[in-house]
Enzyme design. Structure first.
Site: not given
Ligand code: SAH
Length: 402
Positions: A219, A235, A258, A286, A306, A346
Site C-alpha cells: 500500500r 477489489f 468492492d 468488479a 487486488d 494471492c
C-alpha cells in the site's frame, strides 16, 4: 503418552529415493512418500522421519487424516518437540517482528506465519493488543491450549481469539470451537493504525483474520506512484490502497469498488474517521464494473487490482490465469498513457513467472508496453521459507503502462 516429553512415539520410514526434499528441509511429508510407520501412535503424536536406510532426517507430527501425513518441525535429533521447543520458536518469531519494527502496540502484524516461522499449521495475527490465532494442522490443534498460554505469557495481549477455517478443519480433522479463548475481546470493533491511518478491525467477523496485513508495504509502495492521479482501486475491501493513495501518495481522487456491502460501508466510515476526502466507495461486482467503465471510456491515471484468490489448486491455474488476463486487459484499457498498474495475485498455485507471463500476454493483446517497476511480495512479517515455496502466494507488480 509421550507428547508432553516431545519425543517420538513412532518412526515414519520413507520409500527409497524419497528423502531428498526432507533433507532439504521441506516440512510436508505426503502420504505417497511413506513406506511404513513403525510403532504405536495416535494422530497428533510426535514421530521421527527416517530415510529407507533408517537414518534420522527430522522430527515431526503425524496425522492420518491429512494428505500432509507428517509435518516436520526440527532437523535436530536431540531436540524434543515439547513446551520448551514451542516457547523457543514463538520467542524467535516475536523477535523478528520487533527486529523489523512491526511492534507498534497500536498497529497490526502477523506474529507467526506457519512454515516460515518453523511452526507449520499455526498463524497468529496481532491487532493492537489482541491476538487472533488460526490453526491449520491437527498437531497444532492438539496443542492449542498450551500455545494460547505461551502466547499470553510472551506477547501480553488483552485477548486471544481462535479462528478455524471450515475446509481446513475437515481435511485435517480439527475439532476446535472458534471464539475468544483467553482474556477479553471488546464487542465493538478494534482500532489499528497502519501508515498513520486508523482502521476498524473485527477479528472474528471480518474476512480472513479481519485485515489484509500482507499488503501493508505494498500500500505504501503503490502510493509513491500516485501523486495527482485519478485512481481506480478495484477489489478495495475497506479501502487500504485507496486511503493510502490519498493520505500517503497525494492522489487526486480514488474510485474504490468492492462486491461486499459490509466492506464498502466500513471503508466509508474509515475515510470519514481519518478525514480523508476524495475516495468514492461503491459496491459493485468488479467484473461488471470494469466492463462498465471501459464501455463509458473512462480513463484513470492508475488502476489497482487486488482480487481474491482465483485458483484453488494446481488444476485451476489455467482458469485463474484467464481471469487475471481478463481483468488486467481491461485495466490496461482504462489507463491513460504512462499510467500506473498495481496488479496483485494471492493465488499460491499461480507462480510469479506465470503471473508475469500473463502480463506479457496482456501487453501483446493490448498493444501497450508494460514496464514492471517493482516486483513485490508480502510484507516481511510474512517471511518466506525457501524450502517450502508453496507458502509464497502474494505477488504485487507495480507497472507503468506506456
Ligand atoms: N485491497 C484490499 C484487499 C482485497 S481482498 C485491501 O488492501 O485491504 C479481495 C476483495 O475482493 C474482498 O474485499 C472481496 O469482497 C472482493 N471481491 C471478491 N469477489 C469480488 C467481485 N466479484 N467483485 C467485487 N469484489 C469482489
Amino acid at each position: 503418552m509421550d507428547n508432553a516429553l516431545g519425543l517420538a512415539r513412532a518412526a515414519v520410514v520413507l520409500k527409497p529415493r524419497k528423502a531428498r526434499p526432507f533433507f532439504g528441509r521441506h516440512p510436508w511429508v505426503l502420504d505417497t512418500a511413506i513406506a511404513r510407520v513403525e510403532g504405536e501412535f495416535t494422530d497428533g503424536d510426535v514421530v521421527d522421519l527416517l530415510c529407507d536406510k533408517r537414518r534420522f532426517i527430522a522430527r515431526g507430527m503425524i496425522n492420518r487424516h491429512s494428505r500432509i501425513r507428517v509435518r516436520l518441525y526440527s532437523w535436530n535429533a536431540d531436540e524434543a518437540l515439547d513446551d520448551a521447543f514451542f516457547r523457543r520458536r514463538l520467542e524467535q518469531a516475536l523477535r523478528l517482528r520487533t527486529q523489523i519494527g512491526y511492534d507498534d502496540p497500536h498497529g497490526a502484524a502477523r506474529l507467526v506465519y506457519s512454515e516460515a516461522d518453523g511452526l507449520s499449521g499455526l498463524i497468529v495475527d496481532r491487532f493492537g493488543r489482541h491476538l487472533v490465532m488460526q490453526v491449520t494442522a491437527l498437531a497444532m490443534s492438539a496443542r492449542a491450549p498450551s500455545l494460547v498460554q505461551l502466547l499470553a505469557e510472551l506477547a501480553s495481549p488483552q485477548s486471544v481469539s481462535l479462528r478455524v477455517d471450515g475446509e481446513t478443519a475437515k481435511t485435517e480433522g480439527i475439532r476446535l470451537e472458534p471464539g475468544v479463548v483467553w482474556g477479553e475481546l471488546p464487542s465493538e470493533p478494534l482500532q489499528i493504525v497502519e501508515h498513520g491511518l486508523q482502521y476498524e478491525v473485527e477479528p472474528l467477523a471480518g474476512q480472513k483474520t479481519g485485515f489484509y496485513l500482507d499488503q501493508r508495504e505494498n500500500r505504501a509502495a503503490a502510493a509513491r506512484y500516485l501523486r495527482d492521479r485519478r485512481v481506480l482501486d478495484m477489489f478495495c475491501y475497506t479501502g487500504g490502497f485507496a486511503l493510502s493513495a490519498i493520505k500517503l501518495g497525494a492522489a487526486r481522487e480514488v474510485l474504490a469498488i468492492d462486491g461486499s456491502a459490509r466492506a464498502i460501508a466500513q471503508g466509508e466510515k474509515t475515510a470519514a474517521a481519518n478525514n480523508v476526502n476524495g475516495v468514492t466507495f461503491q459496491q459493485e461486482d468488479a467484473f461488471a464494473a470494469l466492463d462498465r467503465l471501459r464501455e463509458a471510456e473512462e480513463q484513470f491515471g492508475a488502476v489497482i487490482l487486488d482480487p481474491p484468490k482465483f485458483a484453488r489448486g494446481r488444476q485451476s491455474v489455467n482458469d485463474a490465469l484467464r481471469a487475471y488476463h481478463r481483468i488486467n486487459r481491461v485495466a490496461v484499457d482504462l489507463l491513460e498513457p504512462e499510467g500506473i498498474l498495481v496488479t496483485c495475485s494471492c493465488s499460491g498455485s499461480v507462480l510469479r513467472e506465470d503471473f508475469q507471463n500473463m502480463l506479457a500476454g496482456v501487453a501483446e493483446k493490448s498493444g501497450r508496453t508494460i514496464q514492471i517497476l517493482e516486483n513485490r511480495g508480502a510484507s516481511p512479517d510474512h517471511p518466506l521459507n525457501p524450502s517450502c515455496p508453496e507458502n509464497e502466494y502474494l505477488k504485487c507488480f507495480i507497472c507503468r503502462v506506456v
